[in-house]
Write a protein that holds these residues in place. Structure first.
Motif, PDB file in Angstrom:
ATOM      1  N   ILE A  22      -3.394  -0.479   0.659  1.00 47.94           N
ATOM      2  CA  ILE A  22      -2.738  -1.130  -0.470  1.00 47.94           C
ATOM      3  C   ILE A  22      -1.401  -0.453  -0.730  1.00 47.94           C
ATOM      4  O   ILE A  22      -1.314   0.776  -0.766  1.00 47.94           O
ATOM      5  CB  ILE A  22      -3.591  -1.026  -1.752  1.00 47.94           C
ATOM      6  N   LEU A  23      -0.370  -1.265  -0.942  1.00 51.16           N
ATOM      7  CA  LEU A  23       0.894  -0.741  -1.446  1.00 51.16           C
ATOM      8  C   LEU A  23       0.972  -1.120  -2.920  1.00 51.16           C
ATOM      9  O   LEU A  23       0.748  -2.278  -3.280  1.00 51.16           O
ATOM     10  CB  LEU A  23       2.101  -1.332  -0.729  1.00 51.16           C
ATOM     11  N   VAL A  24       1.268  -0.139  -3.774  1.00 53.56           N
ATOM     12  CA  VAL A  24       1.427  -0.364  -5.208  1.00 53.56           C
ATOM     13  C   VAL A  24       2.889  -0.125  -5.555  1.00 53.56           C
ATOM     14  O   VAL A  24       3.448   0.922  -5.217  1.00 53.56           O
ATOM     15  CB  VAL A  24       0.521   0.579  -6.034  1.00 53.56           C
ATOM     16  N   ALA A  25       3.515  -1.113  -6.221  1.00 54.13           N
ATOM     17  CA  ALA A  25       4.925  -0.995  -6.587  1.00 54.13           C
ATOM     18  C   ALA A  25       5.102  -1.211  -8.081  1.00 54.13           C
ATOM     19  O   ALA A  25       4.683  -2.236  -8.625  1.00 54.13           O
ATOM     20  CB  ALA A  25       5.761  -2.010  -5.808  1.00 54.13           C
ATOM     21  N   ASP A  60       4.739   6.873 -14.385  1.00 56.26           N
ATOM     22  CA  ASP A  60       3.419   7.256 -14.893  1.00 56.26           C
ATOM     23  C   ASP A  60       2.369   6.214 -14.529  1.00 56.26           C
ATOM     24  O   ASP A  60       1.273   6.547 -14.092  1.00 56.26           O
ATOM     25  CB  ASP A  60       3.458   7.452 -16.408  1.00 56.26           C
ATOM     26  N   LEU A  61       2.709   4.947 -14.706  1.00 57.76           N
ATOM     27  CA  LEU A  61       1.777   3.878 -14.374  1.00 57.76           C
ATOM     28  C   LEU A  61       1.557   3.804 -12.860  1.00 57.76           C
ATOM     29  O   LEU A  61       0.442   3.582 -12.405  1.00 57.76           O
ATOM     30  CB  LEU A  61       2.284   2.539 -14.906  1.00 57.76           C
ATOM     31  N   LEU A  62       2.599   4.027 -12.101  1.00 61.19           N
ATOM     32  CA  LEU A  62       2.483   4.033 -10.638  1.00 61.19           C
ATOM     33  C   LEU A  62       1.507   5.120 -10.185  1.00 61.19           C
ATOM     34  O   LEU A  62       0.621   4.873  -9.363  1.00 61.19           O
ATOM     35  CB  LEU A  62       3.865   4.254 -10.009  1.00 61.19           C
ATOM     36  N   SER A  89      -0.276   3.532  -0.687  1.00 61.17           N
ATOM     37  CA  SER A  89       1.105   3.996  -0.623  1.00 61.17           C
ATOM     38  C   SER A  89       1.819   3.391  -1.824  1.00 61.17           C
ATOM     39  O   SER A  89       1.338   2.429  -2.433  1.00 61.17           O
ATOM     40  CB  SER A  89       1.774   3.595   0.691  1.00 61.17           C
ATOM     41  N   VAL A  90       2.972   3.967  -2.187  1.00 56.35           N
ATOM     42  CA  VAL A  90       3.643   3.546  -3.406  1.00 56.35           C
ATOM     43  C   VAL A  90       5.121   3.257  -3.157  1.00 56.35           C
ATOM     44  O   VAL A  90       5.719   3.751  -2.204  1.00 56.35           O
ATOM     45  CB  VAL A  90       3.504   4.606  -4.526  1.00 56.35           C
ATOM     46  N   ALA A  91       5.677   2.456  -4.073  1.00 54.51           N
ATOM     47  CA  ALA A  91       7.107   2.155  -4.085  1.00 54.51           C
ATOM     48  C   ALA A  91       7.532   2.046  -5.544  1.00 54.51           C
ATOM     49  O   ALA A  91       6.768   1.570  -6.382  1.00 54.51           O
ATOM     50  CB  ALA A  91       7.393   0.860  -3.346  1.00 54.51           C
ATOM     51  N   SER A  92       8.771   2.480  -5.835  1.00 51.06           N
ATOM     52  CA  SER A  92       9.228   2.483  -7.227  1.00 51.06           C
ATOM     53  C   SER A  92      10.190   1.350  -7.561  1.00 51.06           C
ATOM     54  O   SER A  92      10.657   1.252  -8.686  1.00 51.06           O
ATOM     55  CB  SER A  92       9.871   3.831  -7.570  1.00 51.06           C
ATOM     56  N   ASP A  93      10.499   0.500  -6.583  1.00 46.82           N
ATOM     57  CA  ASP A  93      11.297  -0.689  -6.863  1.00 46.82           C
ATOM     58  C   ASP A  93      10.986  -1.754  -5.814  1.00 46.82           C
ATOM     59  O   ASP A  93      10.301  -1.487  -4.826  1.00 46.82           O
ATOM     60  CB  ASP A  93      12.802  -0.380  -6.923  1.00 46.82           C
ATOM     61  N   GLY A  94      11.480  -2.944  -6.046  1.00 44.22           N
ATOM     62  CA  GLY A  94      11.153  -4.061  -5.174  1.00 44.22           C
ATOM     63  C   GLY A  94      11.687  -3.935  -3.759  1.00 44.22           C
ATOM     64  O   GLY A  94      11.017  -4.306  -2.794  1.00 44.22           O
TER      65      GLY A  94
END
Length: 130
Positions: free
Chosen positions: A13-16, A21-23, A38-43
């Motif tokens: 899963i990628l969470v953006a 804090d929410l991420l 994995s994570v991303a902080s913008d589109g």
């Protein structure tokens, strides 16, 4: 990130989200539930990471800088390599149905912020079990 002791391959899963804090919270909860997150902080970062790693699911905030979750959704659905990825949109202040979001293409699910402790995890599990 993967959960220790997992015996089967984790779902990816990628969470953006642009709220750090929410991420972190979403990432930790899904990781603790056994998902490889994995994570991303913008589109833009989300679209780039998804194109590179092809996760099985993306959880996208509707309102992000660079590209919105709606724009990322449209880009994923337009590309053959990513059109199969399950997509959940999240948004604060919207309490309607995903069909009311006036999306260019369809998401697989929607979770309104703030969401309960188990709500996102339950929605993710539900979509993977379909």
């Amino acid at each position: 990130m993967t959960r220790e002791g997992a015996t089967s391959p984790a779902r990816t899963i990628l969470v953006a989200d642009d709220d750090p804090d929410l991420l972190l919270l979403m990432s930790l909860r899904l990781t603790n539930a056994g998902y490889d997150v994995s994570v991303a902080s913008d589109g833009r970062q989300a679209l780039d990471r998804i194109s590179q790693s092809l996760p099985q699911m993306a959880v996208l905030d509707v309102m992000m800088p660079e590209l919105t979750g709606r724009e990322v959704l449209a880009g994923l659905r337009a590309a053959e390599a990513t059109q199969h990825i399950l997509i959940i949109l999240t948004s604060a202040g919207f309490f309607g149905d995903v069909d009311d979001l006036d999306l260019p293409v369809r998401a697989d699910g929607y979770v309104s912020k703030p969401f309960g402790r188990e709500e996102l995890q339950n929605r993710v599990t539900e979509l993977f079990q379909r």
